[in-house]
Design a protein around this motif. Structure first.
Motif, PDB file in Angstrom:
ATOM      1  N   ASP A   1     -84.141  19.663 -63.548  1.00  0.00           N
ATOM      2  CA  ASP A   1     -84.600  20.478 -62.418  1.00  0.00           C
ATOM      3  C   ASP A   1     -84.256  19.865 -61.067  1.00  0.00           C
ATOM      4  O   ASP A   1     -84.818  20.253 -60.050  1.00  0.00           O
ATOM      5  CB  ASP A   1     -86.113  20.686 -62.511  1.00  0.00           C
ATOM      6  N   GLU A   2     -83.366  18.904 -61.052  1.00  0.00           N
ATOM      7  CA  GLU A   2     -82.998  18.217 -59.824  1.00  0.00           C
ATOM      8  C   GLU A   2     -81.491  18.310 -59.595  1.00  0.00           C
ATOM      9  O   GLU A   2     -80.739  18.653 -60.497  1.00  0.00           O
ATOM     10  CB  GLU A   2     -83.409  16.742 -59.893  1.00  0.00           C
TER      11      GLU A   2
ATOM     12  N   LEU B   1     -82.249  15.984 -54.766  1.00  0.00           N
ATOM     13  CA  LEU B   1     -83.035  17.135 -54.311  1.00  0.00           C
ATOM     14  C   LEU B   1     -83.864  17.651 -55.468  1.00  0.00           C
ATOM     15  O   LEU B   1     -83.440  17.577 -56.628  1.00  0.00           O
ATOM     16  CB  LEU B   1     -82.118  18.255 -53.814  1.00  0.00           C
ATOM     17  N   GLU B   2     -85.026  18.217 -55.134  1.00  0.00           N
ATOM     18  CA  GLU B   2     -85.869  18.838 -56.149  1.00  0.00           C
ATOM     19  C   GLU B   2     -86.604  20.020 -55.539  1.00  0.00           C
ATOM     20  O   GLU B   2     -86.578  20.223 -54.334  1.00  0.00           O
ATOM     21  CB  GLU B   2     -86.838  17.818 -56.753  1.00  0.00           C
TER      22      GLU B   2
ATOM     23  N   TRP C   1     -79.672  24.357 -52.131  1.00  0.00           N
ATOM     24  CA  TRP C   1     -78.385  23.711 -52.395  1.00  0.00           C
ATOM     25  C   TRP C   1     -77.479  24.630 -53.230  1.00  0.00           C
ATOM     26  O   TRP C   1     -76.300  24.788 -52.917  1.00  0.00           O
ATOM     27  CB  TRP C   1     -78.596  22.376 -53.091  1.00  0.00           C
ATOM     28  N   ALA C   2     -78.024  25.225 -54.265  1.00  0.00           N
ATOM     29  CA  ALA C   2     -77.239  26.125 -55.117  1.00  0.00           C
ATOM     30  C   ALA C   2     -76.729  27.321 -54.311  1.00  0.00           C
ATOM     31  O   ALA C   2     -75.587  27.753 -54.491  1.00  0.00           O
ATOM     32  CB  ALA C   2     -78.063  26.592 -56.307  1.00  0.00           C
TER      33      ALA C   2
ATOM     34  N   LEU D   1     -84.716  20.370 -44.074  1.00  0.00           N
ATOM     35  CA  LEU D   1     -83.742  20.035 -45.111  1.00  0.00           C
ATOM     36  C   LEU D   1     -82.312  20.158 -44.586  1.00  0.00           C
ATOM     37  O   LEU D   1     -81.497  19.241 -44.755  1.00  0.00           O
ATOM     38  CB  LEU D   1     -83.919  20.939 -46.338  1.00  0.00           C
ATOM     39  N   LEU D   2     -81.989  21.268 -43.946  1.00  0.00           N
ATOM     40  CA  LEU D   2     -80.636  21.479 -43.433  1.00  0.00           C
ATOM     41  C   LEU D   2     -80.272  20.439 -42.376  1.00  0.00           C
ATOM     42  O   LEU D   2     -79.147  19.943 -42.351  1.00  0.00           O
ATOM     43  CB  LEU D   2     -80.496  22.890 -42.872  1.00  0.00           C
TER      44      LEU D   2
END
Length: 91
Positions: free
Chosen positions: A21-22, A36-37, A44-45, A78-79
């Motif tokens: 899951d990371e 990332l989690e 990210w995806a 995050l970005l």
């Protein structure tokens, strides 16, 4: 502050893979790993294709129980971090 219409994409100087899951990201220029989690994995995806902050939050809100305001605040952080590390760039 990042405008919701700002479009981001993954940098060419990184490679990444999902592990359970990371997500593990390798900065190819500095040989540094990042992890990332949670909702960050979704963001990210989604960056496999250039996306705006607003589009990224649309994706997150569809999958997680989070308000737009909270999503935008967390996504901006995050970005900003990913951009500072050279893992993403504006498109």
């Amino acid at each position: 502050m990042i405008d919701p219409s700002t479009v981001f994409k993954k940098s060419a100087r990184q490679v990444s893979c999902q592990i359970n899951d990371e997500v593990a990201i390798l900065d190819l220029e500095r040989s540094l790993y990042f992890g990332l989690e949670g909702a960050a994995v979704q963001i990210w995806a989604a960056l496999d294709q250039p996306k705006s902050l607003a589009q990224l939050c649309d994706d997150v809100i569809a999958k997680f129980a989070v308000s737009r305001a909270d999503c935008e605040a967390d996504a901006v952080q995050l970005l900003t971090d990913l951009q500072r590390e050279g893992l993403i760039e504006t498109a």
